[in-house]
Scaffold this motif. Structure first.
Motif, mmCIF file in Angstrom:
data_model
loop_
_atom_site.group_PDB
_atom_site.id
_atom_site.type_symbol
_atom_site.label_atom_id
_atom_site.label_comp_id
_atom_site.label_asym_id
_atom_site.label_seq_id
_atom_site.Cartn_x
_atom_site.Cartn_y
_atom_site.Cartn_z
ATOM 1 N N THR A 127 47.462 3.193 -32.562
ATOM 2 C CA THR A 127 46.550 3.208 -31.413
ATOM 3 C C THR A 127 45.253 2.468 -31.733
ATOM 4 O OG1 THR A 127 47.454 5.334 -30.682
ATOM 5 C CG2 THR A 127 45.300 4.693 -29.806
ATOM 6 N N LYS A 128 44.729 2.715 -32.919
ATOM 7 C CA LYS A 128 43.502 2.041 -33.346
ATOM 8 C C LYS A 128 43.697 0.538 -33.395
ATOM 9 C CE LYS A 128 40.171 1.889 -37.163
ATOM 10 N NZ LYS A 128 39.827 2.427 -38.514
ATOM 11 N N LEU A 129 44.842 0.112 -33.921
ATOM 12 C CA LEU A 129 45.140 -1.314 -34.000
ATOM 13 C C LEU A 129 45.223 -1.936 -32.610
ATOM 14 C CD1 LEU A 129 45.957 -3.802 -35.673
ATOM 15 C CD2 LEU A 129 48.328 -2.999 -35.546
ATOM 16 N N ILE A 130 45.879 -1.236 -31.690
ATOM 17 C CA ILE A 130 46.013 -1.748 -30.314
ATOM 18 C C ILE A 130 44.637 -1.902 -29.667
ATOM 19 C CG2 ILE A 130 46.838 -1.179 -28.001
ATOM 20 C CD1 ILE A 130 49.270 0.158 -29.368
ATOM 21 N N VAL A 131 43.776 -0.909 -29.857
ATOM 22 C CA VAL A 131 42.426 -0.965 -29.287
ATOM 23 C C VAL A 131 41.647 -2.140 -29.874
ATOM 24 C CG1 VAL A 131 40.201 0.229 -29.168
ATOM 25 C CG2 VAL A 131 42.324 1.495 -28.762
ATOM 26 N N VAL A 166 42.797 -4.949 -31.262
ATOM 27 C CA VAL A 166 43.337 -6.219 -30.769
ATOM 28 C C VAL A 166 42.928 -6.438 -29.314
ATOM 29 C CG1 VAL A 166 45.457 -7.466 -30.211
ATOM 30 C CG2 VAL A 166 45.268 -6.239 -32.388
ATOM 31 N N ALA A 167 42.932 -5.369 -28.514
ATOM 32 C CA ALA A 167 42.519 -5.482 -27.111
ATOM 33 C C ALA A 167 41.065 -5.939 -27.004
ATOM 34 C CB ALA A 167 42.710 -4.135 -26.410
ATOM 35 N N ILE A 168 40.204 -5.403 -27.871
ATOM 36 C CA ILE A 168 38.791 -5.809 -27.862
ATOM 37 C C ILE A 168 38.664 -7.279 -28.221
ATOM 38 C CG2 ILE A 168 36.585 -5.525 -29.053
ATOM 39 C CD1 ILE A 168 37.286 -2.541 -29.344
ATOM 40 N N PHE A 197 37.474 -6.314 -37.816
ATOM 41 C CA PHE A 197 38.452 -5.246 -37.576
ATOM 42 C C PHE A 197 39.639 -5.294 -38.550
ATOM 43 C CE2 PHE A 197 36.972 -5.330 -32.920
ATOM 44 C CZ PHE A 197 36.064 -4.303 -33.150
ATOM 45 N N GLN A 198 39.954 -6.498 -39.041
ATOM 46 C CA GLN A 198 41.046 -6.680 -39.994
ATOM 47 C C GLN A 198 42.405 -6.166 -39.505
ATOM 48 O OE1 GLN A 198 40.734 -7.866 -43.777
ATOM 49 N NE2 GLN A 198 39.480 -9.035 -42.375
ATOM 50 N N PRO A 199 42.866 -6.604 -38.312
ATOM 51 C CA PRO A 199 44.223 -6.236 -37.907
ATOM 52 C C PRO A 199 45.275 -6.919 -38.780
ATOM 53 C CG PRO A 199 43.317 -7.844 -36.392
ATOM 54 C CD PRO A 199 42.189 -7.450 -37.305
ATOM 55 N N LEU A 200 44.859 -8.020 -39.416
ATOM 56 C CA LEU A 200 45.688 -8.765 -40.362
ATOM 57 C C LEU A 200 44.815 -9.117 -41.564
ATOM 58 C CD1 LEU A 200 47.420 -11.297 -37.911
ATOM 59 C CD2 LEU A 200 48.519 -9.335 -39.016
ATOM 60 N N SER A 215 45.111 -14.618 -42.807
ATOM 61 C CA SER A 215 45.992 -14.607 -41.633
ATOM 62 C C SER A 215 45.174 -14.674 -40.345
ATOM 63 C CB SER A 215 46.858 -13.349 -41.634
ATOM 64 O OG SER A 215 47.650 -13.283 -42.790
ATOM 65 N N VAL A 216 44.083 -13.914 -40.295
ATOM 66 C CA VAL A 216 43.202 -13.945 -39.125
ATOM 67 C C VAL A 216 42.684 -15.361 -38.903
ATOM 68 C CG1 VAL A 216 40.996 -13.169 -38.196
ATOM 69 C CG2 VAL A 216 42.527 -11.531 -39.291
#
Length: 496
Positions: free
Chosen positions: A28-32, A34-36, A73-76, A80-81
């Motif tokens: 959920t945190k990751l989705i939020v 990425v959405a931001i 946020f470091q989703p990747l 990679s980012v």
């Protein structure tokens, strides 16, 4: 036996449920996040380009800001980012692949960072870095304050050739502090135990590392980028100029900060009589300096000479760094295998090359000039000393939003430098102080820089402790560098 099975099953089921909840929360945190990132990028994408800005400018700004948010946020992983951001810039036509998107990979400022990563490997592989640290512990380690000064001097000695402040802090100094702490009965198991010695030494070194990083152009990976952005503004910051400007405020800060830390965050163990003997024993185990250590030491001294005299000799810092690598390869202090497995160096190359290419493109499209004008307008009418004070404080404390010194330098250095110059601040003075600040910000939070992350991960601090002590240390650094640094730069004639 038969009765334990239901209990074990229930415990296993509970643990499994907790794991599922944790995984769901993480997802959920990751989705939020990425959405931001996507939302902010799209909002900026559709903002009309201001007057004087290339039509592609806001598109580039949108992608750049989205990439910076990705780094926060470091989703990747970081490289990679950066590559995702570059891919978006190319596929949308915002950056042409042929002559715009990949230009950062040919930037000499980035290659000196990569080269210096390999030089730093030499200190670790040969053991020279550890030996230097132990020598200072042997000489200064009879008290907790003496140990902190010993670690500070070690950091200072290694800094000119170690652009990875994380490698310097985590690879050389951190293991020695942990060893010294545990020998003195200071572990991370209880608040009382960690406060005996370990918390003080680790927190002090985390703050000291920001000072040594600020003192040399090659002491932190983001510094050559600041040098490049300053050069784009017509300000020449060579290795010698930077080191000379930082010398006096840096030395004063290194003298003052450990003592201040011993007052605001004191250890309960004041005397460490066994530390020098512990260092002697480790040095004895290491034996006399090896041939490779001597080669590493001589190469390091040669590099310092070339970096200091490079302008006069016509040898730029990147050329000198690669010459040093050549010596280490020929003498087999380093091997290609050592260099190939240094993932930090290659990740840094990709990350920096992409971001510098984006930053250069933003300047080319006139976006940086426009943002700088808006920032300068916010301090218009002020005398330049007051205007610069406002700008430097804003630049410093905005780092609470960043998890990397370098990410902030790439995102904001050129903008704040442009605003400062537009407000009447002497260009060389502004470029140097913003360069120093880009390092001193590295200790204000437990996520502010690589070394901060390493030391916080030791388990010797609470988040609240770090925020409190980090803020107080930041104020000390701002006062020392602001007062002493301004006086010293005035003596050097840089304030005019």
């Amino acid at each position: 036996m038969t009765q334990s099975t239901p209990v074990n099953t229930a415990a296993s089921t509970a643990a499994s449920t907790e794991e599922v909840k944790a995984a769901k929360s993480k997802r959920t945190k990751l989705i939020v996040q990425v959405a931001i990132i996507v939302a902010v990028t799209l909002i900026l994408w559709f903002v009309p380009a201001p007057e004087g800005v290339d039509p592609r400018g806001m598109h580039m700004l949108a992608i750049f800001v989205g990439t910076i948010l990705g780094l926060i946020f470091q989703p990747l992983p970081t490289p990679s980012v950066a590559l995702v951001g570059l891919a978006v810039a190319m596929i949308t036509g915002t950056m042409a692949a042929k002559n715009e998107a990949l230009t950062g990979f040919g930037n000499s400022s980035i290659w000196i960072i990569v080269a210096a990563f390999f030089i730093a490997d030499g200190f670790l592989i040969t053991g020279l870095g550890k030996r230097i640290a132990l020598l200072f512990v042997r000489a200064l380690g009879k008290s907790s304050l003496g140990l902190s000064y010993g670690m500070a001097i070690t950091d200072l000695v290694l800094a000119p050739a170690t652009p990875s402040n994380t490698a310097r802090a985590g690879g050389v100094i951190y293991p020695i502090i942990r060893s010294l702490s545990e020998v003195n009965g200071s572990t991370n198991e209880t608040p009382e135990s960690r406060r005996k010695l370990g918390s003080f030494l680790l927190m002090t070194e985390a703050q000291v590392n920001t000072i040594t990083s600020a003192m040399f152009l090659t002491a932190m990976a983001g510094n050559p980028l600041a040098q490049k952005f300053a050069h784009d503004r017509g300000v020449n910051l060579d290795w010698g100029t930077w080191a000379l400007a930082a010398l006096v405020p840096g030395v004063v800060a290194l003298i003052v900060l450990p003592w201040i830390m011993s007052k605001i965050y004191p250890p309960t163990i004041k005397k460490t009589p066994d530390a020098p003997q512990h260092a002697r024993e480790e040095l004895h185990e290491m034996g006399p300096m090896s041939a490779k250590e001597w080669i590493m030491l001589c190469t390091f001294v040669l590099l310092l000479i070339l970096w200091v005299t490079g302008t006069a000799l016509g040898i730029d810092a990147t050329s000198a760094a690669f010459f040093g690598i050549g010596i280490l390869l020929v003498t087999k202090v380093l091997t290609w295998k050592d260099m190939a497995k240094n993932s930090s160096a290659w990740s840094t190359l990709i990350f920096f090359a992409v971001l510098v290419g984006m930053a250069d493109h933003l300047k080319k499209l006139k976006v940086v000039d426009w943002i700088g004008q808006q920032a300068a307008h916010s301090v218009s009418g002020m005398a330049w000393p007051l205007a610069f004070t406002v700008l430097i404080l804003a630049y410093f404390f905005i780092h609470y939003m960043f998890a990397s010194n370098t990410a902030q330098i790439v995102a904001l250095y050129a903008v704040f430098l442009g605003a400062a110059v537009a407000a009447g601040v002497p260009a060389l003075f502004a470029a140097l102080f913003l360069g120093f600040a880009g390092n001193l910000i590295g200790g204000i939070t437990h996520y502010a820089s690589g070394p901060a992350g390493v030391y916080y991960g030791s388990g010797y601090f609470s988040v609240g402790e770090w925020f409190k002590v980090g803020f107080m240390a930041a104020i000390v650094n701002l006062v020392v560098w602001g007062v002493v640094g301004t006086l010293w730069l005035s003596v050097l004639g840089f304030v005019r």
